[in-house]
Design an enzyme around this catalytic site. Sequence first.
Site, PDB file in Angstrom:
ATOM      1  N   GLN B 130      -0.800  -6.751  -1.163  1.00 34.40           N
ATOM      2  CA  GLN B 130      -1.712  -7.877  -1.381  1.00 34.40           C
ATOM      3  C   GLN B 130      -2.145  -8.451  -0.053  1.00 34.40           C
ATOM      4  O   GLN B 130      -1.323  -8.606   0.842  1.00 34.40           O
ATOM      5  CB  GLN B 130      -1.015  -9.001  -2.136  1.00 34.40           C
ATOM      6  N   GLY B 131      -3.406  -8.791   0.072  1.00 34.63           N
ATOM      7  CA  GLY B 131      -3.886  -9.400   1.315  1.00 34.63           C
ATOM      8  C   GLY B 131      -4.618 -10.704   1.056  1.00 34.63           C
ATOM      9  O   GLY B 131      -5.808 -10.819   1.321  1.00 34.63           O
ATOM     10  N   SER B 133      -2.950 -14.267   1.570  1.00 29.69           N
ATOM     11  CA  SER B 133      -2.574 -15.395   2.427  1.00 29.69           C
ATOM     12  C   SER B 133      -2.871 -15.147   3.894  1.00 29.69           C
ATOM     13  O   SER B 133      -2.878 -14.013   4.374  1.00 29.69           O
ATOM     14  CB  SER B 133      -1.075 -15.675   2.280  1.00 29.69           C
ATOM     15  N   SER B 165       2.772  -8.825   0.490  1.00 30.29           N
ATOM     16  CA  SER B 165       3.849  -8.084  -0.174  1.00 30.29           C
ATOM     17  C   SER B 165       3.627  -6.582  -0.102  1.00 30.29           C
ATOM     18  O   SER B 165       2.520  -6.122  -0.357  1.00 30.29           O
ATOM     19  CB  SER B 165       3.948  -8.498  -1.647  1.00 30.29           C
ATOM     20  N   GLU B 248      -1.875 -11.910 -12.287  1.00 33.17           N
ATOM     21  CA  GLU B 248      -0.554 -12.066 -11.685  1.00 33.17           C
ATOM     22  C   GLU B 248       0.269 -13.118 -12.421  1.00 33.17           C
ATOM     23  O   GLU B 248       1.469 -12.988 -12.566  1.00 33.17           O
ATOM     24  CB  GLU B 248      -0.686 -12.445 -10.202  1.00 33.17           C
ATOM     25  N   ASN B 371       4.782 -23.482  -7.665  1.00 37.86           N
ATOM     26  CA  ASN B 371       4.917 -24.226  -8.914  1.00 37.86           C
ATOM     27  C   ASN B 371       4.254 -25.601  -8.829  1.00 37.86           C
ATOM     28  O   ASN B 371       3.821 -26.146  -9.839  1.00 37.86           O
ATOM     29  CB  ASN B 371       6.391 -24.341  -9.303  1.00 37.86           C
TER      30      ASN B 371
END
Lengths: 345, 387
Positions: B130-131, B133, B165, B248, B371
Site C-alpha cells: 500500500q502506498g 501514507s 505495508s 479495507e 479508531n
Amino acid sequence: MNFTFDNELESFVSTINDFIQKDYTPQHIRNAWSSGDPFSNEHWKSMINLGVSQMILDEKFQGMGLSLDEAILVYEELAYGGVIEPIIEQSILINNLAHEFPQGLQDLIGERLIDQYVALTHPSSPFVNHLSHASGLLSIQNNDISFVELEGIESELLESNDPSRVVSSIKSIKNSHSFKLDPSLERKIVSSGKLVSALTIIGLSRRCLDISSEYVKTREQFGKPIGSFQAVKHMLSDIAVKIEFAKAAIYRAANSIISDHPLHELHSNVAKYLANQAGEIATKNSIQAHGAMGYTWEVDLHIFMRRIWAFNSLWATQSEIEFEIESFLHENTEKLGATFTFTED
Amino acid sequence: MQISQMKIKFTQEQSTFREEVRSWMKSNVPSQPLHSLDTSKGFEEHRAWEKTLNEGNWSMVTWPKEYGGRGLDLIEWLIFEEEYYRAKAPTRVNQNGVFLLGPTLMEYGSEHQKERFLSAMAKGEHIWAQGWSEPGAGSDMAAIRSTAIREENKFIINGQKTWSSRATYADWTFGLFRSDSESSRHHGLSFILVPLDAPGVTVRPIPQLDGEPGFAEIFFDNVEVPIENLIGEEGAGWSIAMATAGFERGLMLRSPARFQETAAHLIRIAKQESNLAPSIKTALIDCWIKAEAYALNIYQTASKLQAGKKIGPESSLGKIFWSTLDYEMHSTALKILGTLSELKNEEASNAAAWIKGFMFSLAGPIYAGTNEIQKNIVAERLLGLPR
C-alpha cells in the site's frame, strides 16, 4: 442462511414509529406518571388494534401466527418508545409460547390472550408489573405454572425507580389452577424473559442515543454546538458501536427460541450480556453528553434511562449470565472456534 | 405457524461447499507454520502458498468467474474463511492485492489493466504494497505531497511514502500522488501503480514492534511510470482511494473466523490454568461473547448486502469493534500465560505467537484509519453531528 427481515414488516415498524411519535410522546409519559396510574387503557387498546400482541399469537387463539424473529423489530420499536403498558412482555413471554402451555391452562386463558393483559411472575422476575390492570396472574414456581384470578391475590405495592413500572410483590394466592410445567418450556420462558429485557434495553439505548445526538447538535458552548467537539462525538460513537453489535445477537436469540435450538439459553444469555453493556454505556454517556441537564428531571432522557436500569437485572442478573456462560465455555471448549457460532447441536 | 424468512442455518449446498473447502485445506495447508511473512525467507514461502492456493482455484474466491475467481457470494466467502482459519492456513501475503487493489481494478481499471494485473496478482507473481501514507499525511491523507507530474506518455514521480505495508519485499505498490502541483487537499490526486524495482525507487524497511520490517518507507526520485499505470481518470484518485479504503474497512478483510479462532484458543489456554483471577475470567467471557457478536453482525450484514441493501459508514462501527476486541483478547492471553509471556522463541512455548499477535493487535486501532477517525465518521455520518 438468510439473516434478514421480511420487507413487509418494515411498514409495520414504521406504523409503530408513527404511533410513538404522535400518541406516545415523552409528554404523554409524563402525564401518565402524574396521573397516579400510568397504565393507559386507551394506549393498550391502540396497540391491540395495531395488532401488536396478536401478531405472534398462534392461530388457534385467533392470532396471526407470525414468527417472533420476524416480528422482533416491531417490539424493539415499542421499546424505543418507552411504552408503559407491558405489551412486549405479554407478547413475547405469553402469547408467543401459549400454544405450548399445558392444555388445561390453554383452555383457561386462551380467550384472554387476544386483547387482555395477563401478568406473569417467576423467581427471576418476581415483581409483577401493573397488576391491577391484569385479567389474572400466571405464577411459575417449583416446576408448576399456576393461574389465578385477580381476586385470589394478596399483594403489596412497591415503588419502582422507573415510574412507568407499577410493581407489586405477591404475598399469597388463593384458588389457583396449577399445572405441571415442562422444564424445557420453563427454560424457553426464561430465555424469552432475557430476550424481552435485552430487546427493551436496546430499543431504549437507541432512544437515549437519538435524544443525546439531537441535544449536542443544538446545545452551544464556546460559540459552537458541543457535538462538534471530538470528545463528545467519541462518547456517542461508543454507544452506537455497542448497540450495533448487540442487535444481531438479539435477533439470533429470538430465532433460537422459536426454532427450539438446543443452545437457546446460551444465545439469550449472550444477547442480554451485550444489551446490558450497551445499556450501561448508553445511559452513562448520554447523561455526560447532556452535562448538568442530564442530571435533571426536566430533560426527557431519564424517562428512558430509568427503564434501562430497571430491565438490567430482570430475568437474569449479570452474575447469573456470566456464571452460565462461563460454565458453558468450560464444558464445551473443544467445540469452540470459527465454525461454532451456527452449529445446530 | 407461518414460516419465517429468517433462516439462521446453512443450506445443504453451503454445507457441501464447506466440506469441499475443508478437504482441500486438509490436504494442502502446510503442516508446519511458515516463517514470518515479514522475513525474506517467509515472504517467499507465503508467495509459494499463494501459488498453491491459486492452483486449487482458492486464491480469489470472491472474484467473478470472468476474472478467474469462483464468484462466491458473501455467505460462501464467510464459510471459506471459517475453514481457512480452522485449518490454520497461512496469512495472505497478498491481501493488499487480493482484497484491496483487485476489487478497485475491477471497478475502475481498464480492460487492459485488468488483464495485466489481476491474473499475476492471483498467482502471487505480483505481491502488492500500500502506498497511501506520507510523513505528513497519516490520518489526514488529503495532505499528500508526493507528486506525479505528467510528461507526455508518462508520469514523473517524486516524494516519499511511509508505513507502506509489505513494501519491504513486495513487487508493486499502489497509491495516491498529486498529479496537479497547483492542487490542494483531495483535489488533483491520481491513483497510480508503481513497480518497486523501477529506477529511482528506494525502499527502506521500517522494523515494527515485533522487530520485523512489516512496512517500509518508499522514496521516489524522478521515477518514470507509463500512463497505462494510471487507474481511472487523472485527478480522480481521491474517490477511487475512498472506495479502496472502504474495501479495507469492509468485511472482506476482517472475516469473523479470525477472531472466533483466537477467542477459542484463548479459552483453551485459560482452561489449563487452575488459578485464574476473577477479572481474567470476566475478560475471557467478554472476549468470547464479542467474537460471537462480531460473527453474528457480519452474517447479518452479509445477508443484507445479498438482499441488495447497501452499507456505508456502518463499516466504521465494525472496524472499531474488531480492533478493540483483538487487543482485549491478546492482552488477556498474556496475563494468562504469565512469565512465559516474556519469551519470544517459538521453541519454548506457544506464548511466542501470542506476543506477536499482541504486538499486531496494537496496530489494529491505527491502520485502515485510526479508531478516532472512525468515531468521527460514526458521529458525523451516522449520528449527524456537526463537523
